[in-house]
Scaffold this motif. Structure first.
Motif, PDB file in Angstrom:
ATOM      1  N   GLU A 145       3.946  -1.674 -13.291  1.00 45.11           N
ATOM      2  CA  GLU A 145       3.502  -3.021 -12.934  1.00 45.11           C
ATOM      3  C   GLU A 145       4.498  -3.756 -12.055  1.00 45.11           C
ATOM      4  O   GLU A 145       4.152  -4.758 -11.428  1.00 45.11           O
ATOM      5  CB  GLU A 145       3.196  -3.835 -14.184  1.00 45.11           C
ATOM      6  CG  GLU A 145       4.354  -4.063 -15.112  1.00 45.11           C
ATOM      7  CD  GLU A 145       3.917  -4.790 -16.370  1.00 45.11           C
ATOM      8  OE1 GLU A 145       4.499  -5.853 -16.646  1.00 45.11           O
ATOM      9  OE2 GLU A 145       3.014  -4.307 -17.062  1.00 45.11           O
ATOM     10  N   GLN A 146       5.735  -3.268 -11.990  1.00 40.70           N
ATOM     11  CA  GLN A 146       6.711  -3.865 -11.081  1.00 40.70           C
ATOM     12  C   GLN A 146       6.505  -3.385  -9.652  1.00 40.70           C
ATOM     13  O   GLN A 146       6.821  -4.081  -8.696  1.00 40.70           O
ATOM     14  CB  GLN A 146       8.133  -3.520 -11.535  1.00 40.70           C
ATOM     15  CG  GLN A 146       8.474  -4.012 -12.931  1.00 40.70           C
ATOM     16  CD  GLN A 146       8.320  -5.515 -13.081  1.00 40.70           C
ATOM     17  OE1 GLN A 146       8.727  -6.280 -12.215  1.00 40.70           O
ATOM     18  NE2 GLN A 146       7.717  -5.940 -14.184  1.00 40.70           N
ATOM     19  N   LEU A 150       0.826  -1.210   0.000  1.00 44.85           N
ATOM     20  CA  LEU A 150       0.000   0.000   0.000  1.00 44.85           C
ATOM     21  C   LEU A 150       0.858   1.256   0.000  1.00 44.85           C
ATOM     22  O   LEU A 150       0.494   2.262  -0.619  1.00 44.85           O
ATOM     23  CB  LEU A 150      -0.959  -0.026   1.192  1.00 44.85           C
ATOM     24  CG  LEU A 150      -2.051  -1.091   1.092  1.00 44.85           C
ATOM     25  CD1 LEU A 150      -2.726  -1.296   2.441  1.00 44.85           C
ATOM     26  CD2 LEU A 150      -3.087  -0.715   0.030  1.00 44.85           C
ATOM     27  N   ALA A 151       1.998   1.199   0.677  1.00 44.75           N
ATOM     28  CA  ALA A 151       2.920   2.337   0.639  1.00 44.75           C
ATOM     29  C   ALA A 151       3.472   2.522  -0.773  1.00 44.75           C
ATOM     30  O   ALA A 151       3.585   3.653  -1.277  1.00 44.75           O
ATOM     31  CB  ALA A 151       4.055   2.129   1.634  1.00 44.75           C
ATOM     32  N   ALA A 152       3.807   1.417  -1.447  1.00 44.76           N
ATOM     33  CA  ALA A 152       4.284   1.501  -2.828  1.00 44.76           C
ATOM     34  C   ALA A 152       3.185   2.036  -3.743  1.00 44.76           C
ATOM     35  O   ALA A 152       3.448   2.842  -4.650  1.00 44.76           O
ATOM     36  CB  ALA A 152       4.750   0.130  -3.304  1.00 44.76           C
ATOM     37  N   LEU A 153       1.962   1.615  -3.493  1.00 40.47           N
ATOM     38  CA  LEU A 153       0.832   2.111  -4.269  1.00 40.47           C
ATOM     39  C   LEU A 153       0.677   3.615  -4.102  1.00 40.47           C
ATOM     40  O   LEU A 153       0.491   4.353  -5.073  1.00 40.47           O
ATOM     41  CB  LEU A 153      -0.445   1.393  -3.837  1.00 40.47           C
ATOM     42  CG  LEU A 153      -1.757   1.939  -4.391  1.00 40.47           C
ATOM     43  CD1 LEU A 153      -1.792   1.830  -5.917  1.00 40.47           C
ATOM     44  CD2 LEU A 153      -2.946   1.206  -3.767  1.00 40.47           C
ATOM     45  N   CYS A 183      -7.022 -11.261  -9.841  1.00 38.65           N
ATOM     46  CA  CYS A 183      -6.572 -11.951  -8.633  1.00 38.65           C
ATOM     47  C   CYS A 183      -5.711 -11.110  -7.692  1.00 38.65           C
ATOM     48  O   CYS A 183      -5.334 -11.583  -6.623  1.00 38.65           O
ATOM     49  CB  CYS A 183      -5.795 -13.204  -9.016  1.00 38.65           C
ATOM     50  SG  CYS A 183      -4.349 -12.878 -10.047  1.00 38.65           S
ATOM     51  N   ALA A 184      -5.389  -9.875  -8.051  1.00 35.30           N
ATOM     52  CA  ALA A 184      -4.535  -9.045  -7.195  1.00 35.30           C
ATOM     53  C   ALA A 184      -4.780  -7.586  -7.545  1.00 35.30           C
ATOM     54  O   ALA A 184      -5.381  -7.279  -8.568  1.00 35.30           O
ATOM     55  CB  ALA A 184      -3.059  -9.390  -7.407  1.00 35.30           C
ATOM     56  N   GLY A 185      -4.304  -6.698  -6.674  1.00 34.24           N
ATOM     57  CA  GLY A 185      -4.386  -5.278  -6.992  1.00 34.24           C
ATOM     58  C   GLY A 185      -5.348  -4.514  -6.109  1.00 34.24           C
ATOM     59  O   GLY A 185      -5.833  -5.028  -5.091  1.00 34.24           O
ATOM     60  N   PHE A 186      -5.642  -3.286  -6.532  1.00 33.98           N
ATOM     61  CA  PHE A 186      -6.303  -2.344  -5.639  1.00 33.98           C
ATOM     62  C   PHE A 186      -7.337  -1.479  -6.361  1.00 33.98           C
ATOM     63  O   PHE A 186      -7.183  -1.150  -7.534  1.00 33.98           O
ATOM     64  CB  PHE A 186      -5.263  -1.392  -5.014  1.00 33.98           C
ATOM     65  CG  PHE A 186      -4.102  -2.103  -4.400  1.00 33.98           C
ATOM     66  CD1 PHE A 186      -4.190  -2.643  -3.116  1.00 33.98           C
ATOM     67  CD2 PHE A 186      -2.908  -2.263  -5.091  1.00 33.98           C
ATOM     68  CE1 PHE A 186      -3.122  -3.307  -2.548  1.00 33.98           C
ATOM     69  CE2 PHE A 186      -1.829  -2.924  -4.539  1.00 33.98           C
ATOM     70  CZ  PHE A 186      -1.931  -3.451  -3.258  1.00 33.98           C
ATOM     71  N   GLY A 214      -1.041  -6.535  -9.244  1.00 31.52           N
ATOM     72  CA  GLY A 214      -2.144  -6.568 -10.187  1.00 31.52           C
ATOM     73  C   GLY A 214      -1.781  -6.017 -11.542  1.00 31.52           C
ATOM     74  O   GLY A 214      -2.650  -5.520 -12.265  1.00 31.52           O
ATOM     75  N   GLY A 215      -0.505  -6.074 -11.889  1.00 28.74           N
ATOM     76  CA  GLY A 215      -0.074  -5.575 -13.184  1.00 28.74           C
ATOM     77  C   GLY A 215      -0.119  -4.073 -13.308  1.00 28.74           C
ATOM     78  O   GLY A 215      -0.104  -3.532 -14.409  1.00 28.74           O
ATOM     79  N   GLY A 216      -0.168  -3.379 -12.157  1.00 33.80           N
ATOM     80  CA  GLY A 216      -0.171  -1.926 -12.171  1.00 33.80           C
ATOM     81  C   GLY A 216      -1.529  -1.294 -12.426  1.00 33.80           C
ATOM     82  O   GLY A 216      -1.652  -0.067 -12.422  1.00 33.80           O
ATOM     83  N   MET A 217      -2.573  -2.112 -12.638  1.00 36.32           N
ATOM     84  CA  MET A 217      -3.905  -1.557 -12.894  1.00 36.32           C
ATOM     85  C   MET A 217      -4.584  -1.201 -11.568  1.00 36.32           C
ATOM     86  O   MET A 217      -4.696  -2.041 -10.679  1.00 36.32           O
ATOM     87  CB  MET A 217      -4.767  -2.559 -13.663  1.00 36.32           C
ATOM     88  CG  MET A 217      -4.310  -2.790 -15.083  1.00 36.32           C
ATOM     89  SD  MET A 217      -5.339  -3.980 -15.983  1.00 36.32           S
ATOM     90  CE  MET A 217      -4.775  -5.528 -15.253  1.00 36.32           C
ATOM     91  N   VAL A 218      -5.021   0.047 -11.455  1.00 34.62           N
ATOM     92  CA  VAL A 218      -5.660   0.528 -10.226  1.00 34.62           C
ATOM     93  C   VAL A 218      -6.976   1.197 -10.595  1.00 34.62           C
ATOM     94  O   VAL A 218      -7.037   2.007 -11.526  1.00 34.62           O
ATOM     95  CB  VAL A 218      -4.758   1.534  -9.491  1.00 34.62           C
ATOM     96  CG1 VAL A 218      -5.460   2.077  -8.246  1.00 34.62           C
ATOM     97  CG2 VAL A 218      -3.438   0.873  -9.109  1.00 34.62           C
ATOM     98  N   GLY A 219      -8.015   0.840  -9.862  1.00 37.28           N
ATOM     99  CA  GLY A 219      -9.324   1.407 -10.121  1.00 37.28           C
ATOM    100  C   GLY A 219      -9.780   2.334  -9.014  1.00 37.28           C
ATOM    101  O   GLY A 219      -9.220   2.363  -7.917  1.00 37.28           O
TER     102      GLY A 219
END
Length: 198
Positions: free
Chosen positions: A122-123, A20-23, A105-108, A127-132
């Motif tokens: 994405e690194q 979450l900090a990286a996000l 299956c992963a992400g935020f 979730g491959g860097g996809m954020v909604g």
């Protein structure tokens, strides 16, 4: 009993603190300010369902978006489901839907209202860097709710009595998935916590 695949979590994300900090850092780099708050007394949410359930809800959303009939996935022939899946893939390439443009299956999802899904490093972002956006995902859920037999009030809420889905409901899979995502979006928006796919 449903086999679990995808799990949703809001407000119970202590073990995702580094992610979450990286996000937060990746969002700041594109001008979106958000940080996971400390655990609050507000509502939390968790849900889980097989990965295939999410695909069935995405199918319902796209058929509704195209103003087509939305027959229950459970009663639809495999050939038609395959054709519908192609339609979902086509709509996903538009990169505009928060329900469609997200890892299975992963992400935020974060409680910030931005128009289109974000595609971050994405690194750095699961979730491959996809954020909604939780707000936009909620709006998409509300928009397609009538197509699967869910009545939504003018203020975007549903009555608690609707959450009891009969086992013989033809839209049982779509509704089960819809309610899990709906509750998670509402909790995320109310508390400021991310909705985590894991």
């Amino acid at each position: 009993m449903r086999g679990m695949g995808l799990a949703l979590s809001v407000g119970e994300n202590d073990h995702f603190s580094e992610d979450l900090a990286a996000l937060s850092g990746a969002l700041a780099a594109v001008g979106v300010e958000w940080r996971e708050p400390a655990r609050s007394a507000g509502p939390s949410a968790s849900a889980g369902f097989p990965y295939g359930y999410l695909h069935h809800l995405r199918r319902a959303y796209v058929l509704h978006l195209y103003d087509r009939p939305v027959p229950p996935a459970g009663g639809t022939a495999r050939e038609q489901l395959d054709r519908d899946a192609e339609l979902v893939r086509d709509e996903t390439t538009m990169l505009s839907s928060h329900l469609l443009c997200h890892s299975d299956c992963a992400g935020f999802y974060v409680p910030v209202d931005f128009a289109e899904p974000l595609f971050l490093d994405e690194q750095a972002v699961a979730g491959g860097g996809m954020v909604g956006s939780a707000q936009r995902l909620l709006a998409e859920l509300v928009a397609c709710a009538p197509a699967i037999g869910i009545a939504v009030a003018a203020d975007g809420t549903v009555g608690p009595e609707q959450d009891a889905i009969p086992a013989d409901d033809p839209y049982e899979v779509e509704k089960f998935t819809w309610y899990g995502l709906y509750r998670a979006c509402r909790a995320s928006i109310a508390t400021g916590h991310a909705l985590v796919f894991c």
